[in-house]
Motif scaffolding. Structure first.
Motif, short mmCIF file in Angstrom:
data_model
loop_
_atom_site.label_atom_id
_atom_site.label_comp_id
_atom_site.label_asym_id
_atom_site.label_seq_id
_atom_site.Cartn_x
_atom_site.Cartn_y
_atom_site.Cartn_z
N MET A 1 0.35 0.78 6.19
CA MET A 1 0.21 2.04 5.46
C MET A 1 -1.24 2.25 5.01
SD MET A 1 1.94 4.64 4.43
CE MET A 1 1.51 6.01 3.35
N VAL B 1 3.53 -2.48 4.13
CA VAL B 1 2.42 -2.30 3.18
C VAL B 1 1.08 -2.32 3.91
CG1 VAL B 1 1.14 -3.45 1.31
CG2 VAL B 1 3.62 -3.12 1.12
N TYR C 1 -4.05 6.14 3.44
CA TYR C 1 -4.36 6.57 2.07
C TYR C 1 -5.55 7.53 1.99
CZ TYR C 1 -1.08 2.92 0.72
OH TYR C 1 0.04 2.15 0.59
N LEU D 1 5.17 5.61 2.35
CA LEU D 1 5.13 4.18 2.05
C LEU D 1 6.53 3.57 2.04
CD1 LEU D 1 3.76 1.56 1.00
CD2 LEU D 1 3.93 2.53 -1.31
#
Length: 336
Positions: A284, A281, A288, A268
Motif C-alpha cells: 500500500m 501494508v 499514499y 488499505l
C-alpha cells in the motif's frame, strides 16, 4: 445507444479502468468501482506463469462479484501457451478475456510479447485466433498505434483482429517507441472508428486526465468509450467527475479531505484483506503520495505512512491526519 461487448451491456459511453501492472489489483479496483468505473481489468497475467501454476500469476486471477463486468488480461509470446492461458483464465469466471499487445516495457516487449507483436501482425492474428477459439467468452484486445513512427499499423491490426473474432479494441495513442512520453495522438483512433468496415467498439486510451479533455476528445474522436489509467492512481474520483461533466457540463466538487482519507483507508483495508497484513501494508506504501497529492505540509505524514508496519499504526496516523487543524482548509475542497 449502449455499447455492447458480446452480451455485456456497458451503457452509452463507458469509462474503463486500464490494466496496470502492480496497480490494478482487487483493492485498487474496489475504490475505482466505488467511484464510477464501468469496466475493469486485472493486471496483465503471464501465459507462461499460468501454465506452470506460478503463485503470483494464479493470484492475479482473483476476481469478485462486485467488480463485474471485469476482464482478465493475458500476455505472452507463444501461441499455444496463450491458447492454454485463455482456457485457464476462462475457468476463473471473468466476463471477458483481453489480450495485451500494448505493453512497451523491455522485459515484456523484448521477449516477444506485449507491443512486440506489432512487429509481426501475422503472428498476432494467429495468436488472437487461438485465444478466441479457446474460450466461450468475448475476447478483446489492447494495443498501440504501432512499434514506432515508421510502422503505425494499427488500422491493419483492427481489421484483421476483427476478422478473427475480437469483440472490442482499445488503442493507446502512442507507439511502443514512445513508451509513455510525449503526447498521445488519437487521430488514427478516429480513422479506425470512422472506417465503415469496423463494427466492433473502439475505445481510446492515453492522456485522459480531466473532465474537459474527456468531453472534448469524445466529440473530436468519436470513440465508443475511454480507458483511463494513470489519472486514476490515487484519484479514483476521475470517473465520477467525467460522468458528471458529460451529464451536466458542470464540474463536480473535488473530493474533500475526509473523502481522500476514507478512500485511502478503504484501499488499505482491502489490501490487507486480499494480501494479508504484512504484504497488504507494504504494498500500500506506493499509493499514499498519490492520495494526498497537492496537500501542503504533508511530507511528515507521508513519511510516517510509508514507514508504518501495521494496520493499527496506519489507522492511528490516518486518524491523526483527519483531526489535524492544519488541514482544516482542505476539508471542503482539494484541488489535484
Amino acid at each position: 445507444m449502449s455499447v455492447q461487448i458480446g452480451n455485456i451491456d456497458l451503457g452509452e459511453f463507458p469509462l474503463l479502468l486500464a490494466p496496470m501492472e502492480d496497480v490494478s489489483d482487487p483493492p485498487f479496483r474496489y475504490v475505482c468501482k466505488q467511484h464510477g468505473a464501468d469496466m475493469m481489468y486485472t493486471e496483465f497475467i503471464s501465459s507462461e506463469g499460468l501454465i506452470r501454476d506460478a503463485a503470483k500469476s494464479l493470484k492475479k486471477l482473483d476476481i469478485f462479484e462486485y467488480e463485474r463486468p471485469i476482464g482478465i488480461q493475458i500476455f505472452g509470446s507463444d501461441i499455444e501457451h496463450m491458447r492454454e492461458a485463455s482456457a485457464i483464465s476462462s475457468q476463473a469466471g471473468p466476463d471477458l478475456i483481453d489480450i495485451n499487445y500494448g505493453c512497451p516495457v523491455k522485459n515484456v516487449a523484448c521477449r516477444g510479447a506485449g507491443a512486440s507483436l506489432l512487429q509481426d501482425i501475422d503472428k498476432m492474428v494467429a495468436m488472437t485466433k487461438a485465444v478466441v477459439e479457446a474460450t466461450h467468452l468475448p475476447v478483446t484486445v489492447k494495443t498501440r498505434l504501432g512499434w514506432d513512427d515508421n510502422t503505425k499499423n494499427v488500422q491493419e491490426v483492427a481489421m484483421r483482429l476483427q476478422d478473427v473474432g475480437i469483440k472490442a479494441l482499445t488503442i493507446h495513442g502512442r507507439t511502443r517507441a514512445q513508451m509513455y512520453k510525449g503526447s498521445a495522438d488519437w487521430t488514427l483512433i478516429r480513422e479506425i472508428k470512422k472506417n465503415p468496415l469496423i463494427n466492433i467498439p473502439i475505445f481510446g486510451n492515453g492522456d485522459i486526465d480531466s473532465p474537459e479533455k474527456a468531453a472534448a476528445w469524445r466529440m473530436e474522436y468519436g470513440v465508443d468509450g475511454m480507458m483511463i489509467g494513470r489519472a486514476a492512481i490515487g484519484y479514483p474520483w476521475i470517473f465520477r467527475e467525467i460522468k458528471h461533466y458529460f451529464k451536466t457540463g458542470q464540474h463536480l466538487d473535488k473530493p474533500t479531505f475526509a473523502e481522500r482519507i476514507d478512500a485511502c483507508r478503504t484501499h488499505l483495508v482491502k489490501s490487507i484483506e486480499w494480501k494479508g497484513p504484512k504484504t497488504g501494508v507494504f504494498e500500500m506504501r506506493r499509493h499514499y503520495s498519490n492520495y494526498f497529492k497537492g496537500i501542503d505540509n504533508f511530507k511528515e505524514y507521508r513519511m510516517k505512512l510509508v514507514t508504518a508496519g501495521t494496520f493499527e499504526e496506519l489507522e492511528e496516523i490516518l486518524h491523526e491526519i483527519e483531526h489535524n487543524p492544519k488541514f482544516e482548509n482542505y476539508v471542503h475542497s482539494v484541488e489535484i
